[in-house]
Design an enzyme around this catalytic site. Sequence first.
Site, PDB file in Angstrom:
ATOM      1  N   HIS A   5     -10.570  -5.012  -3.102  1.00  0.00           N
ATOM      2  CA  HIS A   5      -9.228  -5.343  -2.623  1.00  0.00           C
ATOM      3  C   HIS A   5      -9.287  -5.731  -1.157  1.00  0.00           C
ATOM      4  CE1 HIS A   5     -10.019  -1.019  -2.287  1.00  0.00           C
ATOM      5  NE2 HIS A   5      -9.332  -1.057  -1.160  1.00  0.00           N
ATOM      6  N   GLY A   7     -15.772   2.864   4.095  1.00  0.00           N
ATOM      7  CA  GLY A   7     -14.476   3.538   3.936  1.00  0.00           C
ATOM      8  C   GLY A   7     -13.750   3.175   2.662  1.00  0.00           C
ATOM      9  N   GLN A   8     -14.469   2.634   1.676  1.00  0.00           N
ATOM     10  CA  GLN A   8     -13.815   2.270   0.415  1.00  0.00           C
ATOM     11  C   GLN A   8     -13.520   3.513  -0.409  1.00  0.00           C
ATOM     12  OE1 GLN A   8     -16.040  -0.507  -2.034  1.00  0.00           O
ATOM     13  NE2 GLN A   8     -14.329  -0.810  -3.452  1.00  0.00           N
ATOM     14  N   ASP A  15       0.838  -1.195   0.000  1.00  0.00           N
ATOM     15  CA  ASP A  15       0.000   0.000   0.000  1.00  0.00           C
ATOM     16  C   ASP A  15       0.880   1.255   0.000  1.00  0.00           C
ATOM     17  OD1 ASP A  15      -3.229   0.492   1.023  1.00  0.00           O
ATOM     18  OD2 ASP A  15      -1.838   2.193   1.079  1.00  0.00           O
ATOM     19  N   HIS A  32      -7.149  -5.572   2.288  1.00  0.00           N
ATOM     20  CA  HIS A  32      -5.997  -5.036   3.008  1.00  0.00           C
ATOM     21  C   HIS A  32      -5.476  -6.160   3.902  1.00  0.00           C
ATOM     22  CE1 HIS A  32      -6.860  -0.623   2.395  1.00  0.00           C
ATOM     23  NE2 HIS A  32      -8.079  -1.106   2.194  1.00  0.00           N
ATOM     24  N   ASN A  89     -12.897  -3.043   2.875  1.00  0.00           N
ATOM     25  CA  ASN A  89     -13.783  -1.885   3.006  1.00  0.00           C
ATOM     26  C   ASN A  89     -14.763  -1.892   1.830  1.00  0.00           C
ATOM     27  OD1 ASN A  89     -12.353  -0.975   5.276  1.00  0.00           O
ATOM     28  ND2 ASN A  89     -10.878   0.114   4.010  1.00  0.00           N
TER      29      ASN A  89
HETATM   30  P1  AMP Z   1      -9.761   1.594   0.468  1.00  0.00           P
HETATM   31  O1  AMP Z   1      -9.820   2.917   1.198  1.00  0.00           O
HETATM   32  O2  AMP Z   1     -10.172   0.428   1.285  1.00  0.00           O
HETATM   33  O3  AMP Z   1     -10.478   1.680  -0.860  1.00  0.00           O
HETATM   34  O4  AMP Z   1      -8.225   1.355   0.173  1.00  0.00           O
HETATM   35  C1  AMP Z   1      -7.545   1.902  -0.906  1.00  0.00           C
HETATM   36  C2  AMP Z   1      -6.085   1.772  -0.582  1.00  0.00           C
HETATM   37  O5  AMP Z   1      -5.347   1.882  -1.786  1.00  0.00           O
HETATM   38  C3  AMP Z   1      -5.545   2.865   0.351  1.00  0.00           C
HETATM   39  O6  AMP Z   1      -4.971   2.246   1.502  1.00  0.00           O
HETATM   40  C4  AMP Z   1      -4.504   3.580  -0.490  1.00  0.00           C
HETATM   41  O7  AMP Z   1      -3.391   3.989   0.263  1.00  0.00           O
HETATM   42  C5  AMP Z   1      -4.145   2.529  -1.516  1.00  0.00           C
HETATM   43  N1  AMP Z   1      -3.658   2.994  -2.794  1.00  0.00           N
HETATM   44  C6  AMP Z   1      -4.238   3.898  -3.615  1.00  0.00           C
HETATM   45  N2  AMP Z   1      -3.522   4.042  -4.747  1.00  0.00           N
HETATM   46  C7  AMP Z   1      -2.471   3.193  -4.638  1.00  0.00           C
HETATM   47  C8  AMP Z   1      -1.361   2.862  -5.480  1.00  0.00           C
HETATM   48  N3  AMP Z   1      -1.192   3.442  -6.678  1.00  0.00           N
HETATM   49  N4  AMP Z   1      -0.469   1.947  -5.039  1.00  0.00           N
HETATM   50  C9  AMP Z   1      -0.630   1.369  -3.832  1.00  0.00           C
HETATM   51  N5  AMP Z   1      -1.650   1.612  -2.996  1.00  0.00           N
HETATM   52  C10 AMP Z   1      -2.550   2.518  -3.393  1.00  0.00           C
END
Ligand code: AMP
Length: 113
Positions: free
Chosen positions: A99, A92-93, A30, A101, A86
């Site tokens: 995906h 919180g998505q 991340d 985490h 999420n």
């Molecule tokens: P969510 O808030 O559950 O949708 O998680 C999205 C996650 O994607 C967040 O933790 C971001 O930090 C991560 N994220 C967004 N863009 C990138 C990227 N280009 N490379 C790696 N992580 C990313």
Amino acid sequence: MSDCIFCKIASGEIPAKIVFEDDVFVCFHDLEPQAPVHVLIVPKFHVKSLDDLSKQDEQKMGHIMVSIKKIAELLELKEGYRAVINTGEDGGQTVEHLHIHLMGKRKMNWPAG
Ligand code: AMP
Ligand code: ZN
């Protein structure tokens, strides 16, 4: 999906720090880690969220769930870990490509914020 950032990472169009990948999913670090180890496990097919999965995705999603322990082993999360999905605005998505985490190397709090 052409404008989806996680589809672009899955296809190699956008770089990421990849931990592991196979035919079904890619796992990468991340960008804004919330724990000493924080990776994302992303299906290589575009699906927006848990709400958008269908019967035809069962096998691939099952494969991803069964693979989490292998990723945890690879990352040496010997003391345990947290896997979170999420979903939607209240969940919180922020990225609209499903995906998981996977976080570890610190004690997690409960209930989650
Ligand atoms: P969510 O808030 O559950 O949708 O998680 C999205 C996650 O994607 C967040 O933790 C971001 O930090 C991560 N994220 C967004 N863009 C990138 C990227 N280009 N490379 C790696 N992580 C990313
Ligand atoms: Zn996508």
